[in-house]
Design a protein around this motif. Structure first.
Motif, PDB file in Angstrom:
ATOM      1  N   LEU A   1       0.833  -1.208   0.000  1.00 38.61           N
ATOM      2  CA  LEU A   1       0.000   0.000   0.000  1.00 38.61           C
ATOM      3  C   LEU A   1       0.869   1.259   0.000  1.00 38.61           C
ATOM      4  CD1 LEU A   1      -2.710   1.484   0.199  1.00 38.61           C
ATOM      5  CD2 LEU A   1      -2.534   1.241   2.705  1.00 38.61           C
ATOM      6  N   ILE A   2       1.875   1.303   0.852  1.00 38.27           N
ATOM      7  CA  ILE A   2       2.754   2.478   0.923  1.00 38.27           C
ATOM      8  C   ILE A   2       3.517   2.653  -0.385  1.00 38.27           C
ATOM      9  CG2 ILE A   2       4.787   3.454   2.074  1.00 38.27           C
ATOM     10  CD1 ILE A   2       3.712   2.205   4.676  1.00 38.27           C
ATOM     11  N   THR A   3       3.963   1.552  -0.974  1.00 40.10           N
ATOM     12  CA  THR A   3       4.656   1.635  -2.271  1.00 40.10           C
ATOM     13  C   THR A   3       3.717   2.165  -3.345  1.00 40.10           C
ATOM     14  OG1 THR A   3       6.116  -0.184  -1.655  1.00 40.10           O
ATOM     15  CG2 THR A   3       5.954   0.331  -4.005  1.00 40.10           C
ATOM     16  N   PHE A   4       2.483   1.663  -3.371  1.00 42.03           N
ATOM     17  CA  PHE A   4       1.497   2.151  -4.334  1.00 42.03           C
ATOM     18  C   PHE A   4       1.280   3.655  -4.180  1.00 42.03           C
ATOM     19  CE2 PHE A   4      -2.928   3.461  -4.928  1.00 42.03           C
ATOM     20  CZ  PHE A   4      -3.041   3.305  -6.304  1.00 42.03           C
ATOM     21  N   LEU A   5       1.093   4.103  -2.933  1.00 41.44           N
ATOM     22  CA  LEU A   5       0.889   5.538  -2.696  1.00 41.44           C
ATOM     23  C   LEU A   5       2.114   6.340  -3.122  1.00 41.44           C
ATOM     24  CD1 LEU A   5      -0.922   5.373   0.758  1.00 41.44           C
ATOM     25  CD2 LEU A   5      -1.946   5.934  -1.472  1.00 41.44           C
ATOM     26  N   GLY A   6       3.292   5.803  -2.865  1.00 47.34           N
ATOM     27  CA  GLY A   6       4.518   6.481  -3.288  1.00 47.34           C
ATOM     28  C   GLY A   6       4.629   6.577  -4.803  1.00 47.34           C
TER      29      GLY A   6
END
Length: 139
Positions: free
Chosen positions: A19-24
């Motif tokens: 999720l954090i990678t996607f948002l990044g």
């Protein structure tokens, strides 16, 4: 049925990392959309969202890599390399938005050093593993 907490923590870690990678990635590759849809705190600053994305990509990738990591130093170097490479790219593509004229070069050199250190650490660990395997085979 017994709950395997270790497995649950690993699944959580990978899911949050993804999720954090996607948002990044969203923040880095489509900063205006990220601002419009999620981070509606004025004023909009393209470079800020590129930098935020760079570090979110690094953190998210680090969480996902940590699930399989066997060496904390290598993990730290890999996370540093990922975040630094994307951060350097951010400063190259946004060099016309301000900052120091030396930022693209200095941040690219830092990223290169992180990548080189991670490669050297991985080689060191591989060499150790090969030596241990040779010792086991000779016994």
């Amino acid at each position: 049925m017994q709950l395997d907490l270790s497995r649950l923590v690993r699944i959580f870690t990978v899911a949050v990392g993804a999720l954090i990678t996607f948002l990044g990635l969203w923040s880095f590759f489509s900063p205006q959309s990220f601002y419009d849809q999620l981070a509606t705190f004025p004023p909009y600053n393209r470079h800020l969202f590129h930098d935020v994305g760079a570090f979110q990509i690094g953190i998210g990738a680090g969480l996902m890599l940590a699930v399989r990591a066997r060496d904390a130093l290598l993990l730290g170097l890999e996370v540093g390399a990922i975040a630094s490479v994307v951060h350097a790219i951010s400063h190259v593509i946004d060099r016309n938005l301000g900052g120091r004229t030396t930022d693209p070069l200095s941040l690219s050199l830092l990223a290169l050093l992180f990548v080189a250190a991670a490669v050297l650490r991985r080689r060191e660990l591989s060499s150790r593993a090969e030596r241990r395997a040779e010792v086991v085979q000779t016994d």
